[in-house]
Design a protein around this motif. Sequence first.
Motif, PDB file in Angstrom:
ATOM      1  N   GLN A  59       0.823  -1.204   0.000  1.00 29.85           N
ATOM      2  CA  GLN A  59       0.000   0.000   0.000  1.00 29.85           C
ATOM      3  C   GLN A  59       0.858   1.257   0.000  1.00 29.85           C
ATOM      4  OE1 GLN A  59      -3.281   0.286  -0.396  1.00 29.85           O
ATOM      5  NE2 GLN A  59      -2.940   2.496  -0.451  1.00 29.85           N
ATOM      6  N   LYS A  60       1.991   1.198   0.723  1.00 25.69           N
ATOM      7  CA  LYS A  60       2.883   2.348   0.759  1.00 25.69           C
ATOM      8  C   LYS A  60       3.451   2.641  -0.629  1.00 25.69           C
ATOM      9  CE  LYS A  60       5.925   2.274   4.019  1.00 25.69           C
ATOM     10  NZ  LYS A  60       7.174   1.922   4.749  1.00 25.69           N
ATOM     11  N   ARG A  76       2.159   1.727  -3.480  1.00 24.58           N
ATOM     12  CA  ARG A  76       1.075   2.145  -4.350  1.00 24.58           C
ATOM     13  C   ARG A  76       0.731   3.612  -4.122  1.00 24.58           C
ATOM     14  NH1 ARG A  76      -2.669  -1.376  -2.864  1.00 24.58           N
ATOM     15  NH2 ARG A  76      -1.945  -2.935  -4.368  1.00 24.58           N
ATOM     16  N   ASP A  77       0.761   4.021  -2.866  1.00 21.37           N
ATOM     17  CA  ASP A  77       0.489   5.420  -2.529  1.00 21.37           C
ATOM     18  C   ASP A  77       1.534   6.338  -3.144  1.00 21.37           C
ATOM     19  OD1 ASP A  77      -0.679   7.628  -0.650  1.00 21.37           O
ATOM     20  OD2 ASP A  77       1.471   7.583  -0.188  1.00 21.37           O
ATOM     21  N   GLU A  78       2.805   5.935  -3.070  1.00 23.71           N
ATOM     22  CA  GLU A  78       3.884   6.758  -3.619  1.00 23.71           C
ATOM     23  C   GLU A  78       3.741   6.919  -5.125  1.00 23.71           C
ATOM     24  OE1 GLU A  78       7.333   4.690  -2.374  1.00 23.71           O
ATOM     25  OE2 GLU A  78       7.151   5.292  -0.269  1.00 23.71           O
ATOM     26  N   THR A 130       0.979   6.520  -6.889  1.00 25.05           N
ATOM     27  CA  THR A 130      -0.286   7.161  -7.251  1.00 25.05           C
ATOM     28  C   THR A 130      -0.220   8.668  -7.074  1.00 25.05           C
ATOM     29  OG1 THR A 130      -1.551   5.192  -6.630  1.00 25.05           O
ATOM     30  CG2 THR A 130      -2.761   7.263  -6.774  1.00 25.05           C
ATOM     31  N   ASN A 131       0.380   9.108  -5.981  1.00 26.51           N
ATOM     32  CA  ASN A 131       0.387  10.536  -5.666  1.00 26.51           C
ATOM     33  C   ASN A 131       1.624  11.267  -6.181  1.00 26.51           C
ATOM     34  OD1 ASN A 131      -2.120  10.593  -4.124  1.00 26.51           O
ATOM     35  ND2 ASN A 131      -1.019   9.415  -2.582  1.00 26.51           N
ATOM     36  N   TRP A 148       4.516  12.219  -4.911  1.00 28.97           N
ATOM     37  CA  TRP A 148       4.800  13.357  -4.039  1.00 28.97           C
ATOM     38  C   TRP A 148       5.966  14.176  -4.555  1.00 28.97           C
ATOM     39  CZ3 TRP A 148       0.879  14.052  -1.024  1.00 28.97           C
ATOM     40  CH2 TRP A 148       0.145  12.960  -0.541  1.00 28.97           C
ATOM     41  N   TYR A 198      -2.322  16.173   0.238  1.00 23.04           N
ATOM     42  CA  TYR A 198      -2.478  15.352   1.439  1.00 23.04           C
ATOM     43  C   TYR A 198      -3.718  15.773   2.230  1.00 23.04           C
ATOM     44  CZ  TYR A 198      -1.303  13.009   5.826  1.00 23.04           C
ATOM     45  OH  TYR A 198      -1.326  12.218   6.953  1.00 23.04           O
ATOM     46  N   LEU A 219      -6.782  14.408   0.549  1.00 21.98           N
ATOM     47  CA  LEU A 219      -6.930  12.980   0.815  1.00 21.98           C
ATOM     48  C   LEU A 219      -7.463  12.742   2.226  1.00 21.98           C
ATOM     49  CD1 LEU A 219      -3.616  11.761  -0.832  1.00 21.98           C
ATOM     50  CD2 LEU A 219      -5.920  11.192  -1.621  1.00 21.98           C
ATOM     51  N   ARG A 277      -3.396  14.757  -9.270  1.00 24.56           N
ATOM     52  CA  ARG A 277      -2.657  13.566  -9.691  1.00 24.56           C
ATOM     53  C   ARG A 277      -2.409  13.563 -11.193  1.00 24.56           C
ATOM     54  NH1 ARG A 277      -5.982   8.999  -6.180  1.00 24.56           N
ATOM     55  NH2 ARG A 277      -4.779   9.161  -4.240  1.00 24.56           N
TER      56      ARG A 277
END
Length: 242
Positions: free
Chosen positions: A44-45, A47-49, A51-52, A54, A72, A75, A99
């Motif tokens: 999940q971490k 995938r979050d990186e 997807t977003n 940063w 953030y 979200l 995004r």
Amino acid sequence: MGSAFKRFCMQFCCCCCAGDTDDEDEKQPLVPQDPLEYFNREVQKRRDEETNLWSTPGDRSHSERDDDRVLYSLLQARTKTRMGSTGYRRLSVDIEAMRDTRREVREKWKQILENLGFMAEADSLLTVSAGASHDRMRNAPAARAMLQALHTETSVFYSREPPPERYLFILDRLIYLDIAEDFLAKAKRFYPPNDDSDEEVPGLSINLPLLLARVEQAMNGRDDEDGEDQSEKEDGNLSDRS
């Protein structure tokens, strides 16, 4: 190119990818109590990186840059908003707008890398984990100078704000592979700078103050039909350049 990339992976990727989490891993038990939960959390971490995307990957609080802080906050506000409500849908649209802008920039970089012959390696070269550290960079001053040149001499970035820090780490890799100058030349060719008089492309720049107002509205619970009319008036300004 192949041998250079292999050396890069052996000598550098171990630091930027596997080594990025060394400090964090040292604090974790060698054998997690629940391996499946640990694996799911890591997936999940990542995938979050991805997807977003940063702008400042190493900032785990996502508060150092305005654009990261806004995304953030959006979200976080959405997780506290009733799913299916007007406010939830509005926040989702704003999140995807931010995004999409970041993905557009990444696609430009990928196109240039593929044009340089790095079709198979482009995605790996563009991946920056949350553990990225300036201390592990090999050519930080040169990478920063080149990032500034890309920002001022090309149109690979849409915003007039400072370019995302994540691309500093990518340029450091390209310098190590001795393709940074070629990358800059291609970027100037494919994406020449826009004249100030050029018509601005709608939808590619985000109105951060408006999005912050949206977050405040959602956090205050004013996310239902009562605010819909006002929201529709504001929607036309969402993509205005600041």
